[in-house]
Scaffold this motif. Structure first.
Motif, PDB file in Angstrom:
ATOM      1  N   ALA A 250      20.402  27.566  19.401  1.00 12.69           N
ATOM      2  CA  ALA A 250      19.178  27.210  20.131  1.00 12.69           C
ATOM      3  C   ALA A 250      18.624  25.894  19.597  1.00 12.69           C
ATOM      4  CB  ALA A 250      18.137  28.318  19.979  1.00 12.69           C
ATOM      5  N   ALA A 251      18.622  25.766  18.278  1.00 16.90           N
ATOM      6  CA  ALA A 251      18.087  24.545  17.666  1.00 16.90           C
ATOM      7  C   ALA A 251      18.918  23.332  18.073  1.00 16.90           C
ATOM      8  CB  ALA A 251      18.065  24.696  16.149  1.00 16.90           C
ATOM      9  N   VAL A 252      20.244  23.502  18.065  1.00 16.22           N
ATOM     10  CA  VAL A 252      21.133  22.388  18.428  1.00 16.22           C
ATOM     11  C   VAL A 252      20.887  21.966  19.873  1.00 16.22           C
ATOM     12  CG1 VAL A 252      23.554  21.793  18.895  1.00 16.22           C
ATOM     13  CG2 VAL A 252      22.916  22.865  16.719  1.00 16.22           C
ATOM     14  N   ALA A 253      20.826  22.941  20.775  1.00 17.09           N
ATOM     15  CA  ALA A 253      20.624  22.598  22.193  1.00 17.09           C
ATOM     16  C   ALA A 253      19.297  21.868  22.386  1.00 17.09           C
ATOM     17  CB  ALA A 253      20.677  23.865  23.047  1.00 17.09           C
ATOM     18  N   ALA A 254      18.242  22.381  21.733  1.00 14.12           N
ATOM     19  CA  ALA A 254      16.915  21.772  21.911  1.00 14.12           C
ATOM     20  C   ALA A 254      16.879  20.374  21.299  1.00 14.12           C
ATOM     21  CB  ALA A 254      15.849  22.663  21.271  1.00 14.12           C
ATOM     22  N   MET A 255      17.495  20.217  20.127  1.00 12.49           N
ATOM     23  CA  MET A 255      17.468  18.905  19.481  1.00 12.49           C
ATOM     24  C   MET A 255      18.285  17.891  20.269  1.00 12.49           C
ATOM     25  SD  MET A 255      17.512  19.151  15.393  1.00 12.49           S
ATOM     26  CE  MET A 255      17.688  20.849  14.933  1.00 12.49           C
ATOM     27  N   GLN A 256      19.425  18.348  20.781  1.00 18.50           N
ATOM     28  CA  GLN A 256      20.233  17.416  21.572  1.00 18.50           C
ATOM     29  C   GLN A 256      19.460  16.952  22.799  1.00 18.50           C
ATOM     30  OE1 GLN A 256      23.713  19.884  22.040  1.00 18.50           O
ATOM     31  NE2 GLN A 256      24.869  18.669  20.538  1.00 18.50           N
ATOM     32  N   GLN A 257      18.845  17.905  23.469  1.00 19.98           N
ATOM     33  CA  GLN A 257      18.122  17.540  24.682  1.00 19.98           C
ATOM     34  C   GLN A 257      16.981  16.569  24.379  1.00 19.98           C
ATOM     35  OE1 GLN A 257      16.736  20.880  27.005  1.00 19.98           O
ATOM     36  NE2 GLN A 257      15.556  19.517  28.327  1.00 19.98           N
ATOM     37  N   THR A 258      16.216  16.894  23.358  1.00 22.22           N
ATOM     38  CA  THR A 258      15.048  16.065  23.049  1.00 22.22           C
ATOM     39  C   THR A 258      15.460  14.692  22.538  1.00 22.22           C
ATOM     40  OG1 THR A 258      13.781  18.028  22.528  1.00 22.22           O
ATOM     41  CG2 THR A 258      12.934  15.965  21.662  1.00 22.22           C
ATOM     42  N   THR A 259      16.417  14.651  21.638  1.00 23.89           N
ATOM     43  CA  THR A 259      16.776  13.339  21.074  1.00 23.89           C
ATOM     44  C   THR A 259      17.433  12.453  22.126  1.00 23.89           C
ATOM     45  OG1 THR A 259      18.822  14.263  20.167  1.00 23.89           O
ATOM     46  CG2 THR A 259      16.949  14.129  18.670  1.00 23.89           C
ATOM     47  N   ARG A 260      18.229  13.074  22.997  1.00 29.88           N
ATOM     48  CA  ARG A 260      18.841  12.253  24.067  1.00 29.88           C
ATOM     49  C   ARG A 260      17.772  11.697  25.006  1.00 29.88           C
ATOM     50  NH1 ARG A 260      23.645  16.634  25.012  1.00 29.88           N
ATOM     51  NH2 ARG A 260      24.943  15.970  23.263  1.00 29.88           N
ATOM     52  N   GLN A 261      16.797  12.550  25.290  1.00 26.36           N
ATOM     53  CA  GLN A 261      15.707  12.113  26.169  1.00 26.36           C
ATOM     54  C   GLN A 261      14.958  10.933  25.540  1.00 26.36           C
ATOM     55  OE1 GLN A 261      14.273  14.275  29.073  1.00 26.36           O
ATOM     56  NE2 GLN A 261      13.441  12.257  29.536  1.00 26.36           N
ATOM     57  N   ILE A 262      14.611  11.066  24.273  1.00 23.76           N
ATOM     58  CA  ILE A 262      13.849   9.991  23.607  1.00 23.76           C
ATOM     59  C   ILE A 262      14.683   8.716  23.556  1.00 23.76           C
ATOM     60  CG2 ILE A 262      12.804   9.238  21.420  1.00 23.76           C
ATOM     61  CD1 ILE A 262      12.100  12.192  20.898  1.00 23.76           C
ATOM     62  N   ALA A 263      15.973   8.881  23.245  1.00 24.48           N
ATOM     63  CA  ALA A 263      16.837   7.698  23.167  1.00 24.48           C
ATOM     64  C   ALA A 263      16.883   6.987  24.513  1.00 24.48           C
ATOM     65  CB  ALA A 263      18.238   8.102  22.730  1.00 24.48           C
ATOM     66  N   ALA A 264      16.957   7.754  25.590  1.00 26.09           N
ATOM     67  CA  ALA A 264      17.035   7.146  26.917  1.00 26.09           C
ATOM     68  C   ALA A 264      15.694   6.548  27.336  1.00 26.09           C
ATOM     69  CB  ALA A 264      17.490   8.188  27.943  1.00 26.09           C
ATOM     70  N   ASP A 265      14.609   7.266  27.056  1.00 23.02           N
ATOM     71  CA  ASP A 265      13.277   6.835  27.526  1.00 23.02           C
ATOM     72  C   ASP A 265      12.690   5.692  26.705  1.00 23.02           C
ATOM     73  OD1 ASP A 265      13.358   8.831  29.381  1.00 23.02           O
ATOM     74  OD2 ASP A 265      11.961  10.167  28.341  1.00 23.02           O
ATOM     75  N   HIS A 267      10.404   6.175  24.756  1.00 25.31           N
ATOM     76  CA  HIS A 267       9.005   6.573  24.553  1.00 25.31           C
ATOM     77  C   HIS A 267       8.987   8.089  24.427  1.00 25.31           C
ATOM     78  CE1 HIS A 267       8.587   8.199  28.585  1.00 25.31           C
ATOM     79  NE2 HIS A 267       9.123   7.096  29.068  1.00 25.31           N
ATOM     80  N   LEU A 268       7.794   8.620  24.156  1.00 21.84           N
ATOM     81  CA  LEU A 268       7.706  10.053  23.836  1.00 21.84           C
ATOM     82  C   LEU A 268       7.047  10.879  24.928  1.00 21.84           C
ATOM     83  CD1 LEU A 268       6.544   9.661  20.116  1.00 21.84           C
ATOM     84  CD2 LEU A 268       8.858  10.131  20.951  1.00 21.84           C
ATOM     85  N   ARG A 269       6.633  10.225  25.993  1.00 21.44           N
ATOM     86  CA  ARG A 269       5.800  10.918  26.972  1.00 21.44           C
ATOM     87  C   ARG A 269       6.494  12.111  27.612  1.00 21.44           C
ATOM     88  NH1 ARG A 269       4.640   5.569  27.739  1.00 21.44           N
ATOM     89  NH2 ARG A 269       5.916   5.306  29.593  1.00 21.44           N
ATOM     90  N   ASN A 270       7.784  12.034  27.792  1.00 20.43           N
ATOM     91  CA  ASN A 270       8.482  13.145  28.450  1.00 20.43           C
ATOM     92  C   ASN A 270       8.770  14.326  27.536  1.00 20.43           C
ATOM     93  OD1 ASN A 270       8.620  12.137  31.067  1.00 20.43           O
ATOM     94  ND2 ASN A 270      10.319  10.782  30.510  1.00 20.43           N
ATOM     95  N   VAL A 271       8.654  14.087  26.254  1.00 26.27           N
ATOM     96  CA  VAL A 271       9.005  15.194  25.350  1.00 26.27           C
ATOM     97  C   VAL A 271       7.795  15.832  24.679  1.00 26.27           C
ATOM     98  CG1 VAL A 271      11.287  14.221  24.876  1.00 26.27           C
ATOM     99  CG2 VAL A 271       9.392  13.778  23.293  1.00 26.27           C
ATOM    100  N   GLU A 272       6.686  15.096  24.630  1.00 24.06           N
ATOM    101  CA  GLU A 272       5.560  15.576  23.825  1.00 24.06           C
ATOM    102  C   GLU A 272       5.155  17.010  24.196  1.00 24.06           C
ATOM    103  OE1 GLU A 272       4.311  14.550  21.088  1.00 24.06           O
ATOM    104  OE2 GLU A 272       2.719  16.045  21.009  1.00 24.06           O
ATOM    105  N   GLY A 273       5.090  17.289  25.474  1.00 21.98           N
ATOM    106  CA  GLY A 273       4.668  18.627  25.892  1.00 21.98           C
ATOM    107  C   GLY A 273       5.754  19.683  25.735  1.00 21.98           C
ATOM    108  N   GLU A 274       6.961  19.244  25.446  1.00 26.63           N
ATOM    109  CA  GLU A 274       8.096  20.177  25.412  1.00 26.63           C
ATOM    110  C   GLU A 274       8.440  20.639  23.998  1.00 26.63           C
ATOM    111  OE1 GLU A 274       9.340  21.069  28.370  1.00 26.63           O
ATOM    112  OE2 GLU A 274       7.786  19.741  29.184  1.00 26.63           O
ATOM    113  N   VAL A 275       7.968  19.931  23.003  1.00 26.30           N
ATOM    114  CA  VAL A 275       8.349  20.282  21.626  1.00 26.30           C
ATOM    115  C   VAL A 275       7.181  20.983  20.926  1.00 26.30           C
ATOM    116  CG1 VAL A 275      10.024  18.408  21.420  1.00 26.30           C
ATOM    117  CG2 VAL A 275       7.644  17.991  20.782  1.00 26.30           C
ATOM    118  N   ALA A 276       7.485  21.669  19.845  1.00 27.07           N
ATOM    119  CA  ALA A 276       6.431  22.348  19.077  1.00 27.07           C
ATOM    120  C   ALA A 276       5.442  21.303  18.574  1.00 27.07           C
ATOM    121  CB  ALA A 276       7.043  23.108  17.905  1.00 27.07           C
ATOM    122  N   SER A 277       4.191  21.673  18.518  1.00 28.91           N
ATOM    123  CA  SER A 277       3.182  20.717  18.039  1.00 28.91           C
ATOM    124  C   SER A 277       3.300  20.565  16.527  1.00 28.91           C
ATOM    125  CB  SER A 277       1.781  21.213  18.403  1.00 28.91           C
ATOM    126  OG  SER A 277       1.521  22.413  17.721  1.00 28.91           O
TER     127      SER A 277
END
Ligand code: SPV
Ligand code: MG
Length: 543
Positions: A250-265, A267-277
């Motif tokens: 679960a951790a690997v899938a979530a980290m891959q998704q988030t880090t790929r998103q940040i790398a592509a974007d 910026h952080l706007r698309n991930v901020e609401g999706e990750v633990a605060s």
């Protein structure tokens, strides 16, 4: 062994694991691989944790082939154990060597609060069961039984569990070998048998359970036959089910998704609401407890303390105060106010509000907040405190604006645990001509040991009491805890109802409070000067 605390008997982690393994009902262990994942699994309600070799290795980005040394695994386990109160069963691979390595492992696991170990009948260095399982070699039965025996005879805690895992199905040796091995391991002293299978359905498990016929507790790992309903395992009489790697996956899938998103974007706007605060991280790691502990164990400093300096008065220093307020009179080129502020800063108090009145336009030095007493000409100091009443909350120090103090007095005052404490000079300077002296009567006279005994309490403050009737002089410096601040605000509001409020002083307030709430007296001897006269000013230069 159960640990007894004052009220309840708390089960030890080993006893908990033993009851998980030995109880007839089915229980579940969740894979965890570090302190945080262990805490998360405990919070999710798991009664026990599987410290997976695969997951711990993967979290370190090494292969599940004993690339992480056993002491490195121990380090991870220690964090996991410290972070949780449920038992941990270590996936101990082959025991990291022969019977002797096994003995040392058990000793170290017990020292670190690990409740049990599972060892598998393969050869060191092992390979994960799902990597070319049929090419793997099994340990000699006798050698493996010796390892089990060594573990059981090493454990100091009778509830520490040794689970023996057979890989007979993994290497393709079939049911008879699986049962024969399981039986040998049972006889050697194992507390449970883990039967592993890499089939996509539970045929091998079914066959084993039938043949085994409930001789001893059985543990399974349905990673590959995950679609089998849990009720089926329950019907088979399985004792423990291990969900062996879903946490790290679960951790690997979530980290891959988030880090790929940040790398592509970028910026952080698309991930901020999706990750633990970040707050959630703080919570998980117990940040609040540390704040509480800091209050108990760190020396008191003024970091979170606010100050109010009452400096509305003109003072009576002749021409020096004819158009300058007393707080701005200089001593060796520095104003009284800035000298006072230096001492506040020394103990960490930076949030200082000054109540100004007379000559207020001149009182504008940077670094203070300012509150104005517009009625300064017709009022006394309690009115100045009243205009600053919004600030009377939390930890707060109140001071007259015409005193010089040494910072040790502030330091000691901050350390006073009382809700309301005032500083009183037990041996005040009686020379010179002073306008006003706030003399104090306490419940007990000053004695050198009073710091260590029951705190001395204020009885009354009276201006110009004969010296022989006073126990000291209030220096104009006092401190409130958050609770004390509430008491003071309430008393201020009560007095504010009075018609003569404008003529009241801080002394009247303290006397009013002393009737209903203890006021602690911190005695000092010297270390301060009240600049009340030209004579005082002279002394201040030498202070
Ligand atoms: C582990 O979690 O490391 C195990 C289970 O040993 S398995 O990966 O299925 O072999
Ligand atoms: Mg493993």
């Amino acid at each position: 062994m159960p640990v007894v605390n004052q009220k309840t008997i708390v089960m030890s982690k080993t006893s908990m694991l033993r009851s998980i393994v030995a109880s007839p009902s089915i229980d579940f262990l969740m894979e965890t691989h570090n302190g945080l994942s262990a805490r998360i699994a405990e919070e999710a309600g798991f009664v026990g944790l599987w410290a997976s070799g695969l997951a711990i290795s993967a979290s370190l980005a090494v292969r599940d082939s004993n690339e992480a040394s056993w002491t490195q695994v121990l380090e991870v386990l220690e964090f996991m154990s410290d972070a949780t109160s449920v038992p941990i069963l270590l996936d101990g691979d082959t025991g990291y060597g022969n019977f002797n390595n096994m003995r040392r492992l058990v000793k170290k696991l017990e020292q670190r609060g690990i409740a049990g170990v599972c060892i598998e009948d393969k050869l060191f260095p092992k390979t994960n069961s799902f990597i070319r399982g049929e090419h793997q070699e099994l340990a000699d039965i006798g050698e493996f039984c010796g390892k089990i025996k060594a573990a059981k005879e090493t454990q100091a805690d009778e509830d520490f569990c040794v689970v023996a895992r057979t890989e007979a199905f993994i290497v393709g040796m079939g049911l008879a070998e699986a049962v024969a091995r399981a039986e040998a391991y049972r006889v050697a002293g194992a507390d449970a048998i883990l039967i592993h299978s890499k089939l996509a359905d539970c045929r091998e498990i079914d066959a084993f359970m039938k043949e085994w016929a409930g001789r001893h507790p059985v543990v399974i790992v349905p990673t590959k036959y995950y679609s089998t309903p849990t009720e089926h395992f329950e019907r088979l009489g399985v004792s423990v089910v291990i969900w062996a790697n879903q946490g790290i996956r679960a951790a690997v899938a979530a980290m891959q998704q988030t880090t790929r998103q940040i790398a592509a974007d970028r910026h952080l706007r698309n991930v901020e609401g999706e990750v633990a605060s970040v707050a959630e991280l703080f919570r998980l790691c117990g940040a609040d407890e540390l704040l509480e502990a800091e209050k108990r164990y760190l020396p008191t400093t003024g970091r979170d303390v606010k100050a109010i300096v009452l400096a509305a008065g003109q003072g009576d220093l002749g021409t020096l105060t004819s158009d300058t307020p007393k707080a701005l009179v200089t001593v060796k080129g520095r104003t009284i106010l800035s000298l006072l502020a230096d001492e506040f800063h020394r103990v960490g108090i930076r949030d200082i509000a000054v109540v100004r009145g007379f000559g207020r336009e001149q009182v504008n030095q940077e670094g203070f907040a300012y509150i104005d007493n517009e009625q300064f000409a017709e009022t006394r100091d309690l009115y100045s405190l009243y205009v600053a009443r919004q600030r009377i909350e939390g930890d707060i120090v109140v001071s007259y604006g015409d005193i010089l103090i040494k910072s040790y007095i502030l330091h000691d005052l901050l350390a006073d645990p009382a809700d309301i404490s005032i500083v009183v000079d037990a041996e005040p300077d009686q020379s010179g001509t002073r306008n006003r002296r706030d003399l104090v009567v306490t419940d007990r006279p000053y004695d050198r040991r009073s710091d260590f005994a029951k705190p001395v309490q204020l009885s009354r403050i009276i201006e110009d009491l004969p010296d022989d009737q006073a126990n000291g002089e209030f220096i104009g410096l006092w401190k409130l805890s958050p609770k004390g601040a509430v008491t003071v605000r309430d008393a201020l509001e009560r007095l504010h109802e009075r018609k003569d409020f404008s003529g009241l002083t801080v002394n009247d307030l303290l006397n009013e409070i002393a009737l209903v709430h203890p006021i602690s007296v911190r005695f000092v001897r010297g270390g301060w000067i009240d600049v009340d006269s030209l004579d005082d000013l002279q002394k201040a230069s030498a202070f």
